[in-house]
Design a protein around this motif. Structure first.
Motif, mmCIF file in Angstrom:
data_model
loop_
_atom_site.group_PDB
_atom_site.id
_atom_site.type_symbol
_atom_site.label_atom_id
_atom_site.label_comp_id
_atom_site.label_asym_id
_atom_site.label_seq_id
_atom_site.Cartn_x
_atom_site.Cartn_y
_atom_site.Cartn_z
ATOM 1 N N VAL A 75 0.838 -1.201 0.000
ATOM 2 C CA VAL A 75 0.000 0.000 0.000
ATOM 3 C C VAL A 75 0.878 1.257 0.000
ATOM 4 O O VAL A 75 0.603 2.217 -0.717
ATOM 5 N N HIS A 102 1.021 4.093 -2.863
ATOM 6 C CA HIS A 102 0.790 5.483 -2.452
ATOM 7 C C HIS A 102 1.897 6.402 -2.970
ATOM 8 O O HIS A 102 1.631 7.472 -3.532
ATOM 9 N N ASN A 153 -8.960 8.703 4.330
ATOM 10 C CA ASN A 153 -9.068 8.447 2.899
ATOM 11 C C ASN A 153 -10.533 8.280 2.494
ATOM 12 O O ASN A 153 -10.978 8.849 1.498
ATOM 13 N N GLY A 194 -8.031 3.094 -1.680
ATOM 14 C CA GLY A 194 -7.034 3.163 -0.615
ATOM 15 C C GLY A 194 -7.580 2.839 0.762
ATOM 16 O O GLY A 194 -6.942 2.142 1.546
#
Length: 116
Positions: free
Chosen positions: A16, A20, A91, A101
């Motif tokens: 992740v 990102h 998010n 996300g």
């Protein structure tokens, strides 16, 4: 099984974080117009600081099963659940749930808590 869940949460956190960082550089900052230039650099560095922090969290989650302290295990999971939980909520709120996300961050939290 608990150790495997923690390690999967750690790998998930690292994935992740990398997504990102890459999407930030290729999609967000490629189109953003921020003036003055030094402010653009600051915002870019703050964005990538969270990427580095999430990678560090992932490394800790991967390493947790090899620690001899049960207290360390619990505090690492609690801290990571708070960090990723807040990030998931932020998010989801900021994108009104239209960005993947928050789901990825929530999956990391779920696996980490299940592995605690």
């Amino acid at each position: 099984m608990r150790d495997l869940l923690l390690q999967c949460a750690g790998v998930g956190a690292i994935v992740v974080a990398l997504i990102h960082g890459i999407l930030g550089e290729t999609k967000v900052f490629a189109r953003a117009r921020i003036e003055p230039e030094r402010l653009r650099t600051l915002i870019r560095l703050v964005w990538q600081a969270s990427t580095v922090a999430w990678i560090g969290c992932g490394v800790l989650l991967v390493a947790t099963p090899w620690m001899d302290s049960g207290a360390a295990r619990h505090w690492i999971v609690i801290t990571m659940a708070c960090v990723f939980g807040f990030s998931a909520c932020a998010n989801a709120w900021a994108t009104r749930g239209r960005h993947f996300g928050w789901m990825a961050l929530s999956a990391v939290v779920a696996m980490a808590v299940a592995g605690c």
